[in-house]
Every structure is written in C-alpha cells, then in structure tokens.
Write a protein that holds these residues in place. Structure first.
Motif, PDB file in Angstrom:
ATOM      1  N   MET A 158     -51.908 -11.442  -5.186  1.00 13.80           N
ATOM      2  CA  MET A 158     -50.917 -12.447  -4.826  1.00 13.80           C
ATOM      3  C   MET A 158     -51.537 -13.470  -3.876  1.00 13.80           C
ATOM      4  O   MET A 158     -52.441 -13.166  -3.108  1.00 13.80           O
ATOM      5  CB  MET A 158     -49.663 -11.818  -4.209  1.00 13.80           C
ATOM      6  N   GLU A 159     -51.028 -14.680  -3.991  1.00 17.86           N
ATOM      7  CA  GLU A 159     -51.502 -15.797  -3.175  1.00 17.86           C
ATOM      8  C   GLU A 159     -50.354 -16.780  -3.005  1.00 17.86           C
ATOM      9  O   GLU A 159     -49.705 -17.171  -3.989  1.00 17.86           O
ATOM     10  CB  GLU A 159     -52.682 -16.489  -3.855  1.00 17.86           C
ATOM     11  N   GLU A 160     -50.085 -17.179  -1.782  1.00 19.15           N
ATOM     12  CA  GLU A 160     -49.027 -18.157  -1.544  1.00 19.15           C
ATOM     13  C   GLU A 160     -49.391 -19.461  -2.230  1.00 19.15           C
ATOM     14  O   GLU A 160     -50.464 -19.999  -2.028  1.00 19.15           O
ATOM     15  CB  GLU A 160     -48.862 -18.385  -0.032  1.00 19.15           C
ATOM     16  N   GLY A 161     -48.503 -19.957  -3.076  1.00 17.97           N
ATOM     17  CA  GLY A 161     -48.781 -21.176  -3.806  1.00 17.97           C
ATOM     18  C   GLY A 161     -49.580 -20.959  -5.073  1.00 17.97           C
ATOM     19  O   GLY A 161     -49.835 -21.905  -5.824  1.00 17.97           O
ATOM     20  N   GLY A 162     -49.986 -19.716  -5.348  1.00 21.86           N
ATOM     21  CA  GLY A 162     -50.757 -19.422  -6.538  1.00 21.86           C
ATOM     22  C   GLY A 162     -49.865 -18.989  -7.691  1.00 21.86           C
ATOM     23  O   GLY A 162     -48.653 -19.178  -7.681  1.00 21.86           O
ATOM     24  N   GLU A 163     -50.489 -18.368  -8.694  1.00 15.56           N
ATOM     25  CA  GLU A 163     -49.728 -17.932  -9.867  1.00 15.56           C
ATOM     26  C   GLU A 163     -48.760 -16.815  -9.511  1.00 15.56           C
ATOM     27  O   GLU A 163     -47.632 -16.775  -9.998  1.00 15.56           O
ATOM     28  CB  GLU A 163     -50.702 -17.463 -10.955  1.00 15.56           C
ATOM     29  N   ASN A 164     -49.193 -15.894  -8.656  1.00 13.13           N
ATOM     30  CA  ASN A 164     -48.334 -14.801  -8.204  1.00 13.13           C
ATOM     31  C   ASN A 164     -48.250 -14.838  -6.684  1.00 13.13           C
ATOM     32  O   ASN A 164     -49.258 -14.711  -5.996  1.00 13.13           O
ATOM     33  CB  ASN A 164     -48.897 -13.447  -8.661  1.00 13.13           C
ATOM     34  N   THR A 165     -47.046 -15.023  -6.175  1.00 11.25           N
ATOM     35  CA  THR A 165     -46.856 -15.102  -4.726  1.00 11.25           C
ATOM     36  C   THR A 165     -46.286 -13.819  -4.137  1.00 11.25           C
ATOM     37  O   THR A 165     -46.271 -13.651  -2.924  1.00 11.25           O
ATOM     38  CB  THR A 165     -45.915 -16.262  -4.362  1.00 11.25           C
ATOM     39  N   SER A 166     -45.805 -12.911  -5.000  1.00  6.64           N
ATOM     40  CA  SER A 166     -45.177 -11.702  -4.494  1.00  6.64           C
ATOM     41  C   SER A 166     -45.328 -10.574  -5.503  1.00  6.64           C
ATOM     42  O   SER A 166     -45.713 -10.786  -6.660  1.00  6.64           O
ATOM     43  CB  SER A 166     -43.689 -11.942  -4.191  1.00  6.64           C
ATOM     44  N   LEU A 167     -45.002  -9.368  -5.039  1.00  9.29           N
ATOM     45  CA  LEU A 167     -45.055  -8.172  -5.876  1.00  9.29           C
ATOM     46  C   LEU A 167     -43.745  -7.414  -5.685  1.00  9.29           C
ATOM     47  O   LEU A 167     -43.287  -7.249  -4.547  1.00  9.29           O
ATOM     48  CB  LEU A 167     -46.247  -7.302  -5.465  1.00  9.29           C
ATOM     49  N   PHE A 168     -43.127  -6.970  -6.784  1.00  4.92           N
ATOM     50  CA  PHE A 168     -41.810  -6.336  -6.723  1.00  4.92           C
ATOM     51  C   PHE A 168     -41.820  -5.052  -7.545  1.00  4.92           C
ATOM     52  O   PHE A 168     -42.395  -4.999  -8.631  1.00  4.92           O
ATOM     53  CB  PHE A 168     -40.739  -7.283  -7.261  1.00  4.92           C
ATOM     54  N   VAL A 169     -41.168  -4.021  -7.008  1.00  2.00           N
ATOM     55  CA  VAL A 169     -41.063  -2.761  -7.733  1.00  2.00           C
ATOM     56  C   VAL A 169     -39.744  -2.091  -7.368  1.00  2.00           C
ATOM     57  O   VAL A 169     -39.251  -2.226  -6.243  1.00  2.00           O
ATOM     58  CB  VAL A 169     -42.249  -1.823  -7.396  1.00  2.00           C
ATOM     59  N   ILE A 170     -39.147  -1.394  -8.334  1.00  2.00           N
ATOM     60  CA  ILE A 170     -37.975  -0.552  -8.081  1.00  2.00           C
ATOM     61  C   ILE A 170     -38.478   0.868  -7.886  1.00  2.00           C
ATOM     62  O   ILE A 170     -39.032   1.470  -8.811  1.00  2.00           O
ATOM     63  CB  ILE A 170     -36.968  -0.615  -9.242  1.00  2.00           C
ATOM     64  N   ASP A 171     -38.312   1.395  -6.681  1.00  2.00           N
ATOM     65  CA  ASP A 171     -38.785   2.737  -6.361  1.00  2.00           C
ATOM     66  C   ASP A 171     -37.689   3.742  -6.699  1.00  2.00           C
ATOM     67  O   ASP A 171     -36.606   3.714  -6.124  1.00  2.00           O
ATOM     68  CB  ASP A 171     -39.150   2.808  -4.870  1.00  2.00           C
ATOM     69  N   LYS A 172     -37.985   4.652  -7.638  1.00  2.00           N
ATOM     70  CA  LYS A 172     -37.005   5.633  -8.106  1.00  2.00           C
ATOM     71  C   LYS A 172     -37.410   7.061  -7.768  1.00  2.00           C
ATOM     72  O   LYS A 172     -36.739   8.009  -8.173  1.00  2.00           O
ATOM     73  CB  LYS A 172     -36.836   5.515  -9.627  1.00  2.00           C
ATOM     74  N   GLN A 173     -38.510   7.230  -7.040  1.00  2.00           N
ATOM     75  CA  GLN A 173     -39.086   8.556  -6.879  1.00  2.00           C
ATOM     76  C   GLN A 173     -38.540   9.331  -5.675  1.00  2.00           C
ATOM     77  O   GLN A 173     -38.780  10.524  -5.555  1.00  2.00           O
ATOM     78  CB  GLN A 173     -40.610   8.444  -6.752  1.00  2.00           C
ATOM     79  N   GLU A 174     -37.851   8.648  -4.756  1.00  2.00           N
ATOM     80  CA  GLU A 174     -37.303   9.292  -3.555  1.00  2.00           C
ATOM     81  C   GLU A 174     -38.398   9.948  -2.726  1.00  2.00           C
ATOM     82  O   GLU A 174     -38.229  11.049  -2.192  1.00  2.00           O
ATOM     83  CB  GLU A 174     -36.217  10.301  -3.931  1.00  2.00           C
ATOM     84  N   LEU A 175     -39.540   9.257  -2.627  1.00  2.00           N
ATOM     85  CA  LEU A 175     -40.682   9.736  -1.853  1.00  2.00           C
ATOM     86  C   LEU A 175     -41.108   8.656  -0.864  1.00  2.00           C
ATOM     87  O   LEU A 175     -40.816   7.474  -1.067  1.00  2.00           O
ATOM     88  CB  LEU A 175     -41.854  10.075  -2.784  1.00  2.00           C
ATOM     89  N   PRO A 176     -41.810   9.040   0.206  1.00  2.00           N
ATOM     90  CA  PRO A 176     -42.385   8.017   1.093  1.00  2.00           C
ATOM     91  C   PRO A 176     -43.363   7.146   0.309  1.00  2.00           C
ATOM     92  O   PRO A 176     -44.070   7.633  -0.579  1.00  2.00           O
ATOM     93  CB  PRO A 176     -43.108   8.843   2.161  1.00  2.00           C
ATOM     94  N   ILE A 177     -43.403   5.869   0.640  1.00  2.00           N
ATOM     95  CA  ILE A 177     -44.324   4.966  -0.040  1.00  2.00           C
ATOM     96  C   ILE A 177     -45.231   4.286   0.979  1.00  2.00           C
ATOM     97  O   ILE A 177     -44.906   4.195   2.163  1.00  2.00           O
ATOM     98  CB  ILE A 177     -43.592   3.897  -0.876  1.00  2.00           C
ATOM     99  N   GLY A 178     -46.377   3.859   0.510  1.00  2.00           N
ATOM    100  CA  GLY A 178     -47.316   3.109   1.330  1.00  2.00           C
ATOM    101  C   GLY A 178     -47.770   1.866   0.592  1.00  2.00           C
ATOM    102  O   GLY A 178     -47.731   1.816  -0.642  1.00  2.00           O
ATOM    103  N   ILE A 179     -48.180   0.867   1.353  1.00  2.00           N
ATOM    104  CA  ILE A 179     -48.629  -0.398   0.768  1.00  2.00           C
ATOM    105  C   ILE A 179     -50.007  -0.727   1.323  1.00  2.00           C
ATOM    106  O   ILE A 179     -50.200  -0.760   2.540  1.00  2.00           O
ATOM    107  CB  ILE A 179     -47.649  -1.534   1.077  1.00  2.00           C
ATOM    108  N   THR A 180     -50.971  -0.939   0.449  1.00  2.00           N
ATOM    109  CA  THR A 180     -52.335  -1.276   0.843  1.00  2.00           C
ATOM    110  C   THR A 180     -52.620  -2.731   0.482  1.00  2.00           C
ATOM    111  O   THR A 180     -52.348  -3.155  -0.644  1.00  2.00           O
ATOM    112  CB  THR A 180     -53.350  -0.356   0.139  1.00  2.00           C
TER     113      THR A 180
END
Length: 241
Positions: A158-180
C-alpha cells in the motif's frame, strides 16, 4: 566490510485516537450511499424529460424505455450490493469502532502491531497509509501482512496516493491478530519525517485504548509480502520476559 549495527528502536505505544461505541456498519454506510445514488439517477431521468420537453425534442421510444428502465435496474443492482452486508450483521456482536494511528521514523525494521485480542464475533480490520505532511516528499510504500496464529489473513502493498492505499479484511477466526509492516524500498523512504498508518477495527467492543508496535528484524523480501518469516516474526515480536 562489516555491516553497520543499527540500534533497535523502542516499542511504540499506538494510542487510540477515535472510539465510537455505536458506529455505522457497512450495511448502514452502503444503504446511505445507495439511496443517494438512486435519488441522483431519478433526478437525472426527470431532468432529461424536462429538458426534452422545454427544447421540444422528441425522444425515441427506445430512449424513453432505457431511461425508465434505468431506475429499477439501478435499484436491483444497488440492492444486490447492500444485501450481503445486511445479512452479515448477525455475525457482529458489537458495533464499536476504534481507530489508532502509528507514527514511526524507523525504516530499517519491520514493525509488528500486537495487542488486538480475540473477539466474540466477526470484525472488520483495515489499515491505511497516510500522506506525509510535506508534499515534496513521496509517501512511503509499505508491505503489510495481517495474520493470526493460524496463518495470514491478508497481505499486500500500500502507498498513499498509489494504486492501493489501504488493506481490508473481515476477521472471522475469533483469535488475536497481528499486523506486520515494513518499507518496500527503505533507501527511498524519508529520513526526516515519520511514516504514518491508520488502523481501524469495527465490531470489537474489547479493543484496548493502547496497543504496541514492536520493531523486529525483516523476515520477508521487499518484492513480496508472504513468506516463511510469519512465525519467526511472531516469536521475535513477543515482549521480553
């Protein structure tokens, strides 16, 4: 020649900057947008007939038929966009929305956001790259991976002003999540201004006010996001005991 040892920066508190206990969900937002689009469609059809009447323009039957048919067709199409979000409402136990901002000036490490615990229902997780304050400096290009202990949920660039500016997901696993997160090309990153990302979680009433971002050694290449380094990152980013 020996490589220069780069000191590891301290962990960063990612403070919550916004909290709405009863935010609009995707069904609400979609419905509002669809009603507006439908009203604009009706207004355009009416305006076409009014202008044709005032200008004494005879519209062909097929033109009239297409104009009139556009309204129900638009309604069906827009309704098809709204229906999935409406049906998914039952999976969300909360309509709480939390937003955090991470501001960081380190470009040599991956940064691991942790502290987003398990949720009792579904939740929407999105992360967005924000523009740097100075327009003369190109916004950062980041690779992002959202995962839990079962594997990667979503990854990408992702890049601000680029082709992809954000990332989206629906979390259905009911587990802790981390973002790298990490820079795709650190040598092109700004060393004068911090890079900024905004993290939003909808549907999790137990979100902490403050979560942590930990610096960890890079485990993936700059030209890809997924890889064997997922488990290594998770282990390396745990708080020392």
């Amino acid at each position: 020649m020996a490589e220069t040892n780069i000191p590891t920066p301290e962990a960063i508190d990612v403070e919550r900057v916004k909290f709405e206990p009863h935010a609009r969900d995707r069904a609400d937002r979609t419905l509002r947008a669809l009603v507006l689009i439908l009203l604009v469609d009706v207004a355009l059809v009416v305006a076409t007939f009014v202008v044709a009447h005032l200008q004494s323009i005879a519209l062909d039957r097929w033109v009239v038929a297409m104009l009139l048919a556009s309204i129900p067709v638009s309604a069906v199409f827009l309704g098809a966009m709204w229906l999935p979000a409406q049906l998914q409402r039952k999976h969300y136990d909360s309509r709480a929305l939390s937003t955090w901002t991470l501001s960081c000036d380190d470009v040599e490490h991956e940064w691991r956001i942790e502290g987003i615990g398990p949720a009792t229902g579904w939740r929407d997780v999105s992360i967005e790259c924000k523009k740097l304050p100075s327009r003369s400096i190109r916004s950062p290009r980041l690779y992002v991976r959202i995962d839990n202990e079962q594997g990667v949920l979503k990854s990408g660039h992702m890049e601000e002003g680029g082709e992809n500016t954000s990332l989206f997901v629906i979390d259905k696993q009911e587990l802790p999540i981390g973002i790298t997160l990490g820079h795709i090309k650190p040598k092109h990153a700004s060393l004068d201004q911090p890079w900024v990302v905004e993290l939003t979680v909808f549907g999790d009433a137990n979100s902490l006010e403050t979560i942590l971002a930990w610096p960890v050694p890079k485990q993936v290449g700059t030209d890809r996001v997924e890889g064997d380094g997922t488990d290594s990152n998770r282990q390396a980013s745990r708080r020392p005991t």
